[in-house]
Design a protein around this motif. Structure first.
Motif, PDB file in Angstrom:
ATOM      1  N   PRO A  33       1.909  -4.062   2.516  1.00  0.00           N
ATOM      2  CA  PRO A  33       0.689  -5.105   2.153  1.00  0.00           C
ATOM      3  C   PRO A  33       0.011  -5.564   2.761  1.00  0.00           C
ATOM      4  O   PRO A  33      -1.134  -5.767   2.293  1.00  0.00           O
ATOM      5  N   GLU A  34      -0.952  -5.271   3.723  1.00  0.00           N
ATOM      6  CA  GLU A  34      -1.820  -5.270   4.622  1.00  0.00           C
ATOM      7  C   GLU A  34      -2.928  -3.993   3.786  1.00  0.00           C
ATOM      8  O   GLU A  34      -3.716  -4.424   3.990  1.00  0.00           O
ATOM      9  N   LEU A  35      -1.822  -3.162   3.854  1.00  0.00           N
ATOM     10  CA  LEU A  35      -2.956  -1.753   3.299  1.00  0.00           C
ATOM     11  C   LEU A  35      -3.204  -2.199   1.776  1.00  0.00           C
ATOM     12  O   LEU A  35      -4.295  -2.305   1.321  1.00  0.00           O
ATOM     13  N   ASN A  36      -2.422  -3.097   0.578  1.00  0.00           N
ATOM     14  CA  ASN A  36      -2.741  -3.578  -0.723  1.00  0.00           C
ATOM     15  C   ASN A  36      -3.527  -4.607  -0.378  1.00  0.00           C
ATOM     16  O   ASN A  36      -4.421  -4.553  -1.392  1.00  0.00           O
ATOM     17  N   LYS A  37      -3.440  -5.683   0.645  1.00  0.00           N
ATOM     18  CA  LYS A  37      -5.094  -6.222   0.423  1.00  0.00           C
ATOM     19  C   LYS A  37      -6.249  -5.862   1.191  1.00  0.00           C
ATOM     20  O   LYS A  37      -7.228  -5.885   0.260  1.00  0.00           O
ATOM     21  N   ALA A  38      -6.210  -4.909   1.518  1.00  0.00           N
ATOM     22  CA  ALA A  38      -7.455  -4.220   2.112  1.00  0.00           C
ATOM     23  C   ALA A  38      -7.456  -3.082   0.493  1.00  0.00           C
ATOM     24  O   ALA A  38      -9.154  -2.937   0.755  1.00  0.00           O
ATOM     25  N   ALA A  48      -2.232   7.884   4.706  1.00  0.00           N
ATOM     26  CA  ALA A  48      -1.452   8.848   3.362  1.00  0.00           C
ATOM     27  C   ALA A  48      -0.169   9.225   4.466  1.00  0.00           C
ATOM     28  O   ALA A  48       0.196   9.719   5.189  1.00  0.00           O
ATOM     29  N   ARG A  49       1.114   9.524   3.049  1.00  0.00           N
ATOM     30  CA  ARG A  49       2.177  10.136   3.902  1.00  0.00           C
ATOM     31  C   ARG A  49       1.566  12.298   3.278  1.00  0.00           C
ATOM     32  O   ARG A  49       2.893  13.008   3.583  1.00  0.00           O
ATOM     33  N   SER A  50       1.005  12.271   2.614  1.00  0.00           N
ATOM     34  CA  SER A  50       1.118  13.860   2.187  1.00  0.00           C
ATOM     35  C   SER A  50      -0.728  13.999   1.629  1.00  0.00           C
ATOM     36  O   SER A  50      -1.423  12.716   1.210  1.00  0.00           O
ATOM     37  N   THR A  51      -1.016  14.911   1.677  1.00  0.00           N
ATOM     38  CA  THR A  51      -1.874  15.796   0.607  1.00  0.00           C
ATOM     39  C   THR A  51      -2.470  15.282  -0.427  1.00  0.00           C
ATOM     40  O   THR A  51      -3.079  15.133  -0.994  1.00  0.00           O
ATOM     41  N   PHE A  52      -1.068  15.391  -1.174  1.00  0.00           N
ATOM     42  CA  PHE A  52      -1.171  14.794  -2.795  1.00  0.00           C
ATOM     43  C   PHE A  52      -1.131  13.287  -2.746  1.00  0.00           C
ATOM     44  O   PHE A  52      -2.079  12.756  -3.606  1.00  0.00           O
ATOM     45  N   ASP A  53      -1.339  12.457  -1.745  1.00  0.00           N
ATOM     46  CA  ASP A  53      -0.895  10.576  -1.587  1.00  0.00           C
ATOM     47  C   ASP A  53      -2.714  10.667  -0.865  1.00  0.00           C
ATOM     48  O   ASP A  53      -3.337   9.523  -2.170  1.00  0.00           O
ATOM     49  N   TYR A 107       5.034  -0.794   9.463  1.00  0.00           N
ATOM     50  CA  TYR A 107       5.519  -0.715   8.815  1.00  0.00           C
ATOM     51  C   TYR A 107       5.392   0.366   8.885  1.00  0.00           C
ATOM     52  O   TYR A 107       4.858   1.363   8.919  1.00  0.00           O
ATOM     53  N   SER A 108       6.258   2.031   7.727  1.00  0.00           N
ATOM     54  CA  SER A 108       7.341   2.595   8.067  1.00  0.00           C
ATOM     55  C   SER A 108       6.553   2.852   7.011  1.00  0.00           C
ATOM     56  O   SER A 108       7.543   2.913   5.568  1.00  0.00           O
ATOM     57  N   GLY A 109       5.797   4.170   6.489  1.00  0.00           N
ATOM     58  CA  GLY A 109       5.512   4.535   5.202  1.00  0.00           C
ATOM     59  C   GLY A 109       6.384   5.128   4.515  1.00  0.00           C
ATOM     60  O   GLY A 109       6.448   5.324   3.483  1.00  0.00           O
ATOM     61  N   ALA A 110       7.269   6.023   5.616  1.00  0.00           N
ATOM     62  CA  ALA A 110       8.698   7.530   4.868  1.00  0.00           C
ATOM     63  C   ALA A 110       9.409   6.073   4.327  1.00  0.00           C
ATOM     64  O   ALA A 110      10.361   6.614   3.277  1.00  0.00           O
ATOM     65  N   GLU A 111       9.640   5.537   4.983  1.00  0.00           N
ATOM     66  CA  GLU A 111      10.582   4.543   4.647  1.00  0.00           C
ATOM     67  C   GLU A 111      10.307   3.207   3.386  1.00  0.00           C
ATOM     68  O   GLU A 111      11.624   2.451   3.222  1.00  0.00           O
ATOM     69  N   GLN A 112       9.119   3.020   3.436  1.00  0.00           N
ATOM     70  CA  GLN A 112       9.164   2.159   1.968  1.00  0.00           C
ATOM     71  C   GLN A 112       8.388   2.873   1.031  1.00  0.00           C
ATOM     72  O   GLN A 112       8.340   4.343   1.071  1.00  0.00           O
ATOM     73  N   ASN A 113       8.779   2.727  -0.445  1.00  0.00           N
ATOM     74  CA  ASN A 113       8.418   2.740  -1.494  1.00  0.00           C
ATOM     75  C   ASN A 113       6.860   3.258  -1.569  1.00  0.00           C
ATOM     76  O   ASN A 113       6.737   2.352  -3.004  1.00  0.00           O
ATOM     77  N   GLY A 114       6.340   4.381  -1.294  1.00  0.00           N
ATOM     78  CA  GLY A 114       4.695   4.466  -1.845  1.00  0.00           C
ATOM     79  C   GLY A 114       3.332   2.990  -1.104  1.00  0.00           C
ATOM     80  O   GLY A 114       4.233   2.622   0.050  1.00  0.00           O
TER      81      GLY A 114
END
Length: 192
Positions: A48-53, A72-77, A36-43
């Protein structure tokens, strides 16, 4: 106390192999993986696999990730994720950067990343405010582009003819592309 791995690549054509090998060498008990592209998805909600983890992790567990940008997509994230993990008693390790957030050097790194994230947020706010001021000084319209006046007039005409045509404001909005709020506001202006 389990070691849980997470691997991600951005496109279907990329391979997870290097990440999976590094996670296995690290000794993880279970691996969640996805493309999955972190950039093209909304957060994170679109990974889904990260959410499962994240749901799978329990107090005392450690999430092991090959590289920071895979999580993470940014230091804030990253700061939000690490803070959540600290509250839940979960460790976090990045293999490539050799960062373990459960030891003192990792905690120091977390503090530094938090400061960078705050600085990054402040810079974004300043740039946004500066851009807004420059645009106002030039007389540039702020916000969404308004609908073409002919579309607004068509919507108002259909609104006035509602008894004859039986259209709802929602239907008029869909037909003309003019938002309901604009139809109501412009109608109110014309009435007076």
């Amino acid at each position: 106390m389990a070691l849980i791995g997470y691997a991600r690549v951005s496109t279907m054509g990329q391979s997870l192999e290097a990440q999976l090998e590094a996670l296995q060498r690290y000794g993880v008990d279970k691996i969640f993986q996805e493309k999955y592209s972190g950039a093209e998805q909304n957060g994170m909600s679109k990974r889904p696999e990260l959410n499962k983890a994240l749901e799978y992790l329990r107090e005392g567990d450690t999430l092991v990730v090959y590289r920071i940008d895979r999580l993470a997509r940014s230091t804030f994230d990253l700061h939000k994720i690490v803070r959540d993990f600290q509250e839940r008693g979960i460790g976090l390790v990045f293999i490539k950067e050799n960062i373990d957030f459960s030891n003192s050097s990792g905690k120091f790194m977390f503090t530094m990343l938090g400061a960078i994230a705050e600085f990054e947020r402040d810079l974004i706010k300043e740039r946004t405010a500066d851009g807004r001021e420059r645009a106002k000084a030039k007389g540039t319209h702020m916000g969404r582009k308004g609908k073409d006046e002919k579309d607004v007039q068509k919507a108002l005409k259909l609104l006035r003819e509602r008894q004859e045509n039986g259209l709802s404001v929602n239907e008029i909005s869909k037909m003309t592309g003019v938002p309901r709020s604009t139809i109501y506001a412009k109608n109110k202006e014309t009435l007076g």
